[in-house]
Enzyme design. Structure first.
Site, PDB file in Angstrom:
ATOM      1  N   ASP A   1       0.788  -1.233   0.000  1.00  0.00           N
ATOM      2  CA  ASP A   1       0.000   0.000   0.000  1.00  0.00           C
ATOM      3  C   ASP A   1       0.818   1.280   0.000  1.00  0.00           C
ATOM      4  OD1 ASP A   1       0.694  -0.957   2.589  1.00  0.00           O
ATOM      5  OD2 ASP A   1      -0.792   0.324   3.545  1.00  0.00           O
TER       6      ASP A   1
ATOM      7  N   GLU B   1      -0.573  -2.282   5.096  1.00  0.00           N
ATOM      8  CA  GLU B   1       0.346  -2.188   6.243  1.00  0.00           C
ATOM      9  C   GLU B   1       0.196  -0.848   6.943  1.00  0.00           C
ATOM     10  OE1 GLU B   1       3.308  -1.279   8.852  1.00  0.00           O
ATOM     11  OE2 GLU B   1       3.306  -0.209   6.948  1.00  0.00           O
TER      12      GLU B   1
HETATM   13 NI    NI Z   1       6.450   1.007   5.371  1.00  0.00          NI
END
Ligand code: NI
Length: 437
Positions: A107, A173
């Site tokens: 991401d 994440e």
């Molecule tokens: Ni990172």
């Protein structure tokens, strides 16, 4: 003393297969050769992903690119893993052996890119009601490209692999408190996995590798404290309970947790009040005020101790003034801790890979990572790769999450070789022997 020797010998025998470094110069050279042959592709993937960044839980295009590549390599590919768009590729080697997992996060962040690159992101989105750019400001574009390259290198050496490699491409994440790792673990990605490796790019000499045993990145919990007072006329405070005055005392007292109440020789900690809101105009005392912030720790006991101290401080100060306080703590990512035995075993591998740029021990860092969730379940090793362009000073180069963050493509082959080598060396160590106490 003598009677302990048979026990020690047994212990050593059981430990030996997992501890032995079994790097093979011929296979190492083959990884180098195969990496060199695909560098241009890895760079092209990285540019493509960088130019098309996607926020957490929205990594559709990236996941499709990854899945198509893994399928083209003949891997068993699982898509939409965890119901959040995760992609897992399974590479079964030609011989039996353990299972290594390699993880990359996919991401990007709601940050408007300011680096003038030919593959600069011009993607925009609405985030928290604001029109902002989307940028791979944490380098996850490089993580994905490097792991796609690693999959290609190792797939080409399938016959030589004694065991299985699981490639985990994880969404979200950057979306605490839960993050994407939890959903993938719940979906069973760690079943049968003996060890997990991950890497993160950041400021550092180009191509250098940083490692550390034990805790490396902090846990991150959010808190919210609401002070409930009694509003009224700003000129007649005696008839009110002013939540701003109470809240100000709470802000001050929270500073004493880290400075006066925690043994910082055990591990560092941070308590930051990031926002404090209350009231709307000059002559009105508000009914309530609230503050939000973050708690960073490296030790589970310090973590819970800070939570209870915050509650005690806020509630007691509020009570002393006739107000009440509600403290809410949202548990985020745990401490990221590397398995010391795995780190010790793979330092030679990383030194070999980094070559002249060097692999060395680094200090603790306060940001958090949901790689921590995997490393809570199986032995894990998360290491850093320096990506600062050669014409910049790593000490002053813009950090991850900066709109000026830059990762030099020249580090990409180092990452591919690092992930390929740790996987291969681990597999060649044989099935880890579990000692039952
Ligand atoms: Ni990172």
């Amino acid at each position: 003393m003598r009677r302990f020797i048979p026990f020690l010998a047994l212990f050593a025998a059981l430990q030996l297969p997992a501890q032995t470094i079994t790097s093979d110069p011929r296979l190492n050279a083959e990884i180098d050769r195969r990496t060199a042959a695909i560098v241009d592709k890895v760079v092209a993937w990285r540019h493509d992903i960088h130019q098309h960044p996607e926020l957490g839980y929205q990594e559709k295009r990236t996941a499709a690119l990854v899945a198509a590549h893994l399928k083209s390599l003949g891997l068993v590919v699982q898509e939409n893993v965890g119901g959040i768009g995760g992609v897992v590729g399974i590479l079964k080697g030609g011989k039996a052996g353990p299972t290594v997992a390699l993880r990359a996060d996919m991401d990007a962040l709601p940050i408007t890119e300011q680096v003038d690159l030919p593959f600069k992101s011009t993607v925009r989105t609405v985030y928290n009601g604001q029109d902002v750019g989307v940028m791979h400001a944490c380098g996850h574009d490089t993580h994905v490209a490097m792991l796609m390259g690693t999959a290609e290198v190792l797939a080409g050496m399938r016959a030589e692999l004694p065991g299985t490699v699981k490639f985990i491409f994880q969404p979200a994440e950057e979306v605490p408190p839960r993050g994407g790792a939890a959903a993938l673990i719940d979906a069973g990605v760690l079943e049968g996995v003996d060890v997990i490796f991950g890497l993160h790019v950041g400021p550092g000499e180009l191509g250098s590798i940083g490692y550390r045993a034990g805790p490396i990145q902090a846990s991150a919990d959010n808190f919210r404290i609401v002070i409930h007072g009694r509003g009224g006329h700003g000129a007649i405070p005696a008839n009110t309970i002013d939540p701003i005055v109470v809240g100000a005392q709470v802000v001050g007292a929270l500073q004493t947790i880290v400075s006066r109440q925690i043994d910082l020789t055990v591990a560092p900690a941070v308590v930051t009040v990031g926002a404090f809101h209350g009231g709307v105009r000059e002559n009105v005392i508000a009914d309530s005020a609230f503050m939000i912030g973050t708690i960073r720790t490296f030790d589970p006991r310090i973590r819970t101790s800070i939570h209870s101290r915050m509650k005690r401080i806020a509630e007691s100060i509020a009570e002393a003034s006739g107000a009440t306080a509600t403290v809410t703590i949202e548990l985020g990512y745990p401490v990221t801790a590397n398995d010391p035995a795995i780190v010790a075993r793979f330092i030679p591998t990383l030194k070999r890979v980094a070559g002249a740029a060097g692999a060395s021990e680094h200090g603790l860092t306060m940001p958090s990572e949901d790689f921590s969730r995997y490393a809570e379940k199986v032995p894990g090793f998360f290491f850093n790769l320096g990506v600062t362009p050669a014409d910049q000073d790593p000490k002053t180069a813009p950090s991850n999450h900066s709109p000026l963050f830059q990762a030099d493509d020249k580090a990409l082959p180092v990452g591919v070789r690092a992930m390929s080598n740790v996987a291969l060396d681990y597999l060649r160590g044989g099935v880890p022997q579990k000692i039952v106490p």
